[in-house]
Write an enzyme that holds these catalytic residues in place. Structure first.
Site, PDB file in Angstrom:
ATOM      1  N   TYR A   1       0.837  -1.203   0.000  1.00 62.03           N
ATOM      2  CA  TYR A   1       0.000   0.000   0.000  1.00 62.03           C
ATOM      3  C   TYR A   1       0.872   1.254   0.000  1.00 62.03           C
ATOM      4  CZ  TYR A   1      -3.717   3.288   1.192  1.00 62.03           C
ATOM      5  OH  TYR A   1      -4.601   4.340   1.181  1.00 62.03           O
TER       6      TYR A   1
ATOM      7  N   ASP B   1     -17.978   4.970  -6.440  1.00 60.84           N
ATOM      8  CA  ASP B   1     -16.865   5.365  -5.578  1.00 60.84           C
ATOM      9  C   ASP B   1     -16.761   6.887  -5.553  1.00 60.84           C
ATOM     10  OD1 ASP B   1     -14.537   5.728  -4.171  1.00 60.84           O
ATOM     11  OD2 ASP B   1     -13.369   4.267  -5.314  1.00 60.84           O
TER      12      ASP B   1
ATOM     13  N   SER C   1      -6.490   1.721  -4.480  1.00 61.76           N
ATOM     14  CA  SER C   1      -6.575   3.104  -4.036  1.00 61.76           C
ATOM     15  C   SER C   1      -5.199   3.755  -4.142  1.00 61.76           C
ATOM     16  CB  SER C   1      -7.138   3.157  -2.615  1.00 61.76           C
ATOM     17  OG  SER C   1      -7.458   4.462  -2.237  1.00 61.76           O
TER      18      SER C   1
ATOM     19  N   HIS D   1     -16.028   2.649  -2.611  1.00 61.99           N
ATOM     20  CA  HIS D   1     -14.579   2.502  -2.666  1.00 61.99           C
ATOM     21  C   HIS D   1     -14.142   1.059  -2.419  1.00 61.99           C
ATOM     22  CE1 HIS D   1     -10.586   4.034  -2.963  1.00 61.99           C
ATOM     23  NE2 HIS D   1     -10.265   3.741  -1.726  1.00 61.99           N
TER      24      HIS D   1
END
Length: 691
Positions: free
Chosen positions: A468, A633, A549, A665
């Site tokens: 991430y 989203d 994301s 999302h």
């Protein structure tokens, strides 16, 4: 767009160059939705037509709807009489909110009583409701503000619910759909920040005007008592209470950037700014001590970045400038405070050490704070599931990659295991290893590898690398039935990289990858990939990557900067156009503290070097990518994913694309959609890495 003097920024296009795919940013336009449906019609038959898809979907659905999952519950009301849980399964794909007693919860089959059935409510009201949580009035927790999202958006409708009568309160509080911050003061008064009309929402699409809302009062007549500015992120208010629900203080949080906040206390009915560092967070109130975490040095108090500190609340309110803070905990360079909460008399802290968890109970006394380490499973990720507000019971989860989640109850003595989830895959022949890669600047980057004991180190192993790398979010080991069953059990290798930008080693680890230093995050990820290849665990032909994301941005950078390393790239609900992300809708403007602002020429000078959309180029050897997003989203606008796919396709690159028309999302609005999303991902990975 940036001013003309940024038109030759390294890695970026001319500032005045037209974007032929900007129309795809229009989320609900018929033209854009038609494009998305055409992409789905082209890509779904490819992925669902793979002979492995049906088995992958069936296994994913079985896992996400399994009845034998641990029903993680939270304490509610006075004492330990009630625990509440939100549950989804094949019969309740949207979910039910339910309760039981602690005595019943300890048993293998608790007797649950439904409080609210979201499937039934959705059917009755003709809505695609997605549960977004509840905020209940202490200490009884009878009256709750229930947040419901239409299709999974961050924008919610808030309605008052009576958990005793099991119905919405007639004439009760109802706040129409919007991004809003609401909290209880008392049974008849709420603090509310929402869209009050023009000039009341920040550039980040969150509210900055806070008002007091009385029961029975028309929402449009609420009067403000605090105002931020449109350049803030958001404003919210909350009450600090003792174990019996009595208000000790009312605070206002003014988020001036994503990582910086001003804290105000209502003193004499007026907001007074408290002398806290901007990069600090109020965490708890325990035994009259206000507890904060520091993400920067508090020079005036002699305290350091990463510290956990406390102040006497009464002394603070009496003399904000003169209050003295005391140190509770100073983590080492390889430790991080993951979460902080409190019971009636105890501060409970989740601390990681080299990405391995521990839970500590801190108790204040006349001679400072004492601490006790809870006796919980070693070499595990631990999580505080719930704490008791009127007592001292704590529920804690423990898990790692190969050991399913267990649930422990701590109550002053040795914690007791009260639940254990069954295994979802055969891990008997698997091992977990932790290695370190050396990044471009010499920093050591830890990563976990999960694989079969008998793998050959010949570069032939299908490997999935995940990371991430942003917003101080830690990637800790966890048990995933889907990864285990759909990947590991089929001979795949799974890798979790703890790259900078995350929170694995505290605020300094995060801040090392901000703004102009963002390339460090990506270099860390590439270093892990290269280390896997050097160890002959895998090879570029067999190495795939996945991220969502901010992690989707990471995937885009990996695709455009190092396509030579990867044969599969799963790009989930991504950021992609970093030149326009602050103006593309969603919450983009709120993230300028993380990345900088691509519409600012100065910031674009470094963002343009890595922004994936602008760095897609012809004549490259990009692998076929799989991009997924959701129309609903409203956090990361789907225009990013759409434009990425369209530009790649226009240059002749192979692209698979799926857009869920609902889902928010999370890219899925119910469990059936979740199973489909997971199956599509592993169908793609199987085609690219296992064939």
């Amino acid at each position: 767009m940036p001013a003309a003097n940024a038109q030759n920024a390294p890695g970026g296009p001319s500032a005045t160059q037209a974007d032929p795919f900007q129309w795809l940013e229009e989320v609900e336009s018929e033209k854009a939705l038609g494009w998305a449906r055409d992409q789905n019609a082209r890509s779904l038959p490819v992925l669902q037509g793979d002979a492995r898809y049906r088995g992958l979907f069936d296994n994913a659905l079985k896992i996400v709807t399994a009845q034998d999952r641990i029903p993680i519950a939270g304490f509610a009301g006075r004492g330990d009489a009630q625990l509440r849980n939100y549950w989804q399964d094949k019969d309740h794909v949207r979910g039910i909110w339910r309760r039981t007693t602690l005595e019943s919860y300890r048993t293998a089959e608790p007797a649950w009583e439904t409080i609210l059935d979201l499937d039934a409510l959705s059917k009755a009201e003709g809505k695609n409701w997605v549960w977004k949580g509840s905020n209940c009035l202490p200490p009884d927790d009878r009256y709750c503000l229930v947040s419901l999202s239409d299709g999974g958006k961050d924008a919610v409708t808030v309605r008052e619910y009576d958990t005793d009568e099991k119905k919405f309160v007639e004439g009760g509080f109802v706040a129409p759909e919007g991004k809003q911050n609401i909290s209880w003061l008392d049974k008849d008064t709420l603090m509310i920040a929402r869209d009050w009309g023009p000039g009341t929402m920040t550039r980040s699409s969150y509210p900055f005007v806070l008002g007091l809302w009385k029961r029975g009062q028309a929402l449009e007549t609420v009067k403000e008592f605090f105002r931020g500015t449109e350049d803030d992120i958001s404003v919210s208010g909350y009450a600090l209470r003792d174990p019996d629900g009595k208000i000790e203080a009312v605070f206002i949080n003014r988020a001036v950037s994503f990582f910086e906040s001003e804290t105000y206390a209502l003193i004499g009915g007026k907001p007074v700014k408290l002398p806290f560092p901007l990069k600090s967070s109020v965490q708890s109130l325990v035994e009259g001590r206000l507890v904060l975490t520091l993400d920067e040095d508090w020079t005036a108090q002699g305290l350091k970045q990463g510290d956990l500190v406390a102040l006497d609340l009464k002394a603070l309110l009496a003399d904000p400038a003169g209050a003295k803070a005391e140190l509770i905990l100073r983590p080492t360079a390889r430790q991080a405070i993951e979460s902080v909460t409190n019971t009636a008399h105890t501060l409970v802290v989740e601390l990681t050490d080299n990405v391995t968890g521990a839970i500590y109970a801190y108790r204040p006394g006349a001679k400072g704070w004492t601490r006790e380490k809870l006796d919980l499973p070693a070499n595990s990720s631990l999580g505080i599931a719930s704490v008791q507000s009127q007592g001292d019971q704590v529920l804690v989860t423990a898990a790692n990659f190969l050991n399913p989640t267990t649930l422990w109850l701590a109550d002053g003595g040795k914690p007791e295991q009260i639940k254990a989830a069954p295994a979802k895959f055969d891990a008997s022949n698997m091992v977990i290893e932790q290695h370190e890669a050396t990044s471009k600047d010499g920093t050591k980057i830890p990563y976990f590898v999960v694989h079969g004991k008998d793998i050959k180190l010949d570069g032939s192993n299908p490997t999935l690398q995940y990371a991430y790398g942003g917003f101080q979010v830690s990637m800790n080991p966890s048990y995933s039935g889907s990864i285990g069953k759909l990947w590991l059990e089929r001979g795949g290798v799974y890798v979790l990289a703890n790259i900078r930008g995350g929170g694995e080693f505290g605020p300094a680890w995060h801040q090392a990858g901000l703004k102009e230093n963002r390339q460090r995050v990506y270099d860390d990820f590439f270093a892990v990939s290269e280390d896997l290849i050097a160890r002959k665990i895998t090879s570029p032909r067999r190495l795939g990557i996945m991220g969502g994301s901010n992690g989707g941005l990471l995937m885009g950078v990996a695709l455009t900067q190092r396509p030579d390393l990867y044969n599969a790239v799963v790009i989930q609900v991504p950021l992609f156009d970093m030149q326009r992300y602050t103006v593309m809708g969603g919450a983009g403007a709120s993230w300028a503290g993380e990345y900088g602002d691509g519409t600012d020429p100065k910031d674009w000078s470094y963002i343009g070097k890595y922004s994936p959309y602008q760095n897609i180029r012809p004549g490259m050897k990009y692998p076929e990518v799989y991009i997924e997003t959701s129309t609903k989203d409203d956090r990361v606008a789907p225009g990013h994913a759409r434009k990425a796919a369209a530009k790649l396709e226009s240059l002749g690159y192979p692209v698979l694309y799926y857009e869920n028309i609902d889902g928010g999302h999370a890219a899925s609005a119910n469990l059936n959609e979740t199973a489909m999303r997971v199956a599509l991902e592993y169908s793609y990975l199987s085609r690219r890495l296992m064939d």
